[in-house]
Enzyme design. Sequence first.
Site, mmCIF file in Angstrom:
data_model
loop_
_atom_site.group_PDB
_atom_site.id
_atom_site.type_symbol
_atom_site.label_atom_id
_atom_site.label_comp_id
_atom_site.label_asym_id
_atom_site.label_seq_id
_atom_site.Cartn_x
_atom_site.Cartn_y
_atom_site.Cartn_z
ATOM 1 N N GLU A 245 -45.141 -4.327 -19.330
ATOM 2 C CA GLU A 245 -46.396 -4.866 -19.895
ATOM 3 C C GLU A 245 -47.267 -5.238 -18.712
ATOM 4 O OE1 GLU A 245 -47.309 -4.941 -22.939
ATOM 5 O OE2 GLU A 245 -45.444 -4.614 -24.025
ATOM 6 N N CYS A 279 -54.123 -10.673 -20.222
ATOM 7 C CA CYS A 279 -54.183 -9.227 -20.015
ATOM 8 C C CYS A 279 -55.097 -8.548 -21.034
ATOM 9 C CB CYS A 279 -52.783 -8.644 -20.081
ATOM 10 S SG CYS A 279 -51.909 -9.176 -21.551
HETATM 11 P P1 NAD Z 1 -47.472 -10.353 -10.679
HETATM 12 O O1 NAD Z 1 -47.207 -8.906 -10.852
HETATM 13 O O2 NAD Z 1 -47.970 -10.841 -9.377
HETATM 14 O O3 NAD Z 1 -46.153 -11.190 -10.963
HETATM 15 C C1 NAD Z 1 -45.407 -11.013 -12.158
HETATM 16 C C2 NAD Z 1 -43.960 -11.321 -11.878
HETATM 17 O O4 NAD Z 1 -43.466 -10.382 -10.935
HETATM 18 C C3 NAD Z 1 -43.716 -12.708 -11.266
HETATM 19 O O5 NAD Z 1 -42.537 -13.226 -11.814
HETATM 20 C C4 NAD Z 1 -43.526 -12.391 -9.799
HETATM 21 O O6 NAD Z 1 -42.715 -13.325 -9.148
HETATM 22 C C5 NAD Z 1 -42.800 -11.056 -9.904
HETATM 23 N N1 NAD Z 1 -42.843 -10.236 -8.683
HETATM 24 C C6 NAD Z 1 -43.874 -10.038 -7.844
HETATM 25 N N2 NAD Z 1 -43.489 -9.213 -6.833
HETATM 26 C C7 NAD Z 1 -42.193 -8.889 -7.060
HETATM 27 C C8 NAD Z 1 -41.235 -8.093 -6.395
HETATM 28 N N3 NAD Z 1 -41.528 -7.427 -5.267
HETATM 29 N N4 NAD Z 1 -39.983 -7.997 -6.910
HETATM 30 C C9 NAD Z 1 -39.660 -8.641 -8.041
HETATM 31 N N5 NAD Z 1 -40.531 -9.415 -8.726
HETATM 32 C C10 NAD Z 1 -41.784 -9.533 -8.249
HETATM 33 O O7 NAD Z 1 -48.435 -10.745 -11.868
HETATM 34 P P2 NAD Z 1 -49.007 -12.175 -12.247
HETATM 35 O O8 NAD Z 1 -50.153 -12.482 -11.363
HETATM 36 O O9 NAD Z 1 -47.920 -13.202 -12.359
HETATM 37 O O10 NAD Z 1 -49.482 -11.923 -13.750
HETATM 38 C C11 NAD Z 1 -50.722 -11.438 -14.037
HETATM 39 C C12 NAD Z 1 -50.660 -9.973 -14.391
HETATM 40 O O11 NAD Z 1 -49.817 -9.799 -15.518
HETATM 41 C C13 NAD Z 1 -52.002 -9.426 -14.789
HETATM 42 O O12 NAD Z 1 -52.186 -8.149 -14.235
HETATM 43 C C14 NAD Z 1 -51.889 -9.349 -16.305
HETATM 44 O O13 NAD Z 1 -52.760 -8.402 -16.890
HETATM 45 C C15 NAD Z 1 -50.463 -9.012 -16.505
HETATM 46 N N6 NAD Z 1 -50.001 -9.388 -17.840
HETATM 47 C C16 NAD Z 1 -49.748 -8.391 -18.733
HETATM 48 C C17 NAD Z 1 -49.349 -8.712 -20.023
HETATM 49 C C18 NAD Z 1 -49.070 -7.629 -21.013
HETATM 50 O O14 NAD Z 1 -48.452 -7.916 -22.015
HETATM 51 N N7 NAD Z 1 -49.478 -6.397 -20.770
HETATM 52 C C19 NAD Z 1 -49.203 -10.045 -20.396
HETATM 53 C C20 NAD Z 1 -49.469 -11.043 -19.466
HETATM 54 C C21 NAD Z 1 -49.864 -10.681 -18.169
#
Ligand code: NAD
Length: 476
Positions: A245, A279
């Site tokens: 997602e 999102c």
């Molecule tokens: P992010 O990708 O920075 O982080 C998300 C998660 O990934 C966090 O737990 C983070 O610690 C982890 N992460 C980051 N780098 C990693 C790695 N190298 N290895 C393992 N885990 C890692 O995103 P964010 O800033 O926390 O969230 C915002 C984003 O999420 C936006 O792009 C938003 O659109 C999206 N989002 C999508 C939905 C959906 O249902 N499509 C819902 C909510 C948020």
Amino acid sequence: MLYIDGQWQAAASGATFAVTDPATGKVLDHVADGGAADARRAIEAAAAAFDGWAGLTAYQRSEKLYAAYHLMLERREDLAKLMTSEQGKPLRAARIEVGYAADFLLWFAEEAKRVYGQTIPSNRAEQRFMVLHQPVGVCAAITPWNYPVSMLTRKIGPALAAGCTIVLKPAEQTPLCAIEVFKILDEVGLPPGVVNLVPTSDPVPVGAELLSAPEVRKLTFTGSTEVGKLLMAQAATTMKRVSMELGGHAPFIVYDDADPKRAATGAAMVKVLNTGQACICPNRLYVQRGIADAFIAALADRIGKMQAGSGFTEGVQIGPLVDQPSLEKVDRQVRDAVAKGATVVTGGQRLTDGPLADGYFFAPTVLTGVTDEMVIYREETFGPVAPVIVFDTEDEVLAMANDTEYGLASYVYTNDLGRAYRSIEKLKFGIVGVNDINPTGAAAPFGGVKSSGLGREGGQDGITEYLDTKLVGLSF
Ligand code: NAD
């Protein structure tokens, strides 16, 4: 604290990290800082618990999810207050999120009992085919900070209902909400190892351990497209199932037969959802020329009157952004747009007056004259900025709306059934809201296409993501 094999515990390294309030910058608490060794123990606990959990009846698993649903609603107010402190959203929105989160536990408590199979006729008289659905195994879940309770239950609910066990790594900004969710799961008496929580300040080593582990059979991820692609590549080495997602860049189309005021009200509400950090927030607002002035005036009026501040202050609709880099990104996008010719109708800058000085506040903003040369036209904003583009024809706007790598949510305002239907069919997005700004719910399959992800969460589809299909050929 980490939660592994039914025990609350410190990290193997003994390290902790600070969690801060984005409205004040103050430290709220310190949390155990998990590492690769902790992730490994959690994976082993989840693997050891799998056969026992999968071997229970669907009714027994369902009971636990019902109990968690009821307990989450009992804790609604405490969870909401914690969420406002840790993540920043207004308290009213936090209460709504806890209700939404609990809905996933309820929905999947019910779906657990509806994992049906199939029998299929064969062209050989003495043969029958049978299809069963079985849990995929140990699941790794990685969740974002923006919906720090509901994004957890949207994964834990279907995983447990299907008979999977789980290791969850929450976002580093919001581990306290995750800990409270796991306290609920602990109190309803899940067998040790069925759910495990590994908060960390550095997602890389924990992520690498989860993704390289052969015992982990599925990754369920919600977060940015950039990280999603990285994780998908890592998951490929052990051929894990993946659900993704990811980010979005939603178009919001207002045709000239729609009521401009009603459309502006809807646009303003969904634009500032979670201070623009959802999102499904619109990132490009297209309005047809005949009603553009009326729409922009109504939108600017609504957005301009919104009050920013601490989520605990009554009447506040705009909370802080989650951290400094998020604030800088929004500011950079607005400055880029203005430098390339956009007009700021309202807002347009950081808010630093009085009590806002220590938080990450950006004024709710309306930009007009936005073009496809501007960064904001392509890049997800994740802040309370509404970029408006005027269009002339239906074909033109549908082509512009689809001109993005993303494909999560889209919106259409019209009273013309033909226009609505053509738009529904032509928009290359997983979700279309027609005169509707809230096309979500536990019963609905939520998810995107293209760079917005793979798979669906919620609805009937939600549980199938956690099930493998087994074909049986039976000869007699
Ligand atoms: P992010 O990708 O920075 O982080 C998300 C998660 O990934 C966090 O737990 C983070 O610690 C982890 N992460 C980051 N780098 C990693 C790695 N190298 N290895 C393992 N885990 C890692 O995103 P964010 O800033 O926390 O969230 C915002 C984003 O999420 C936006 O792009 C938003 O659109 C999206 N989002 C999508 C939905 C959906 O249902 N499509 C819902 C909510 C948020």
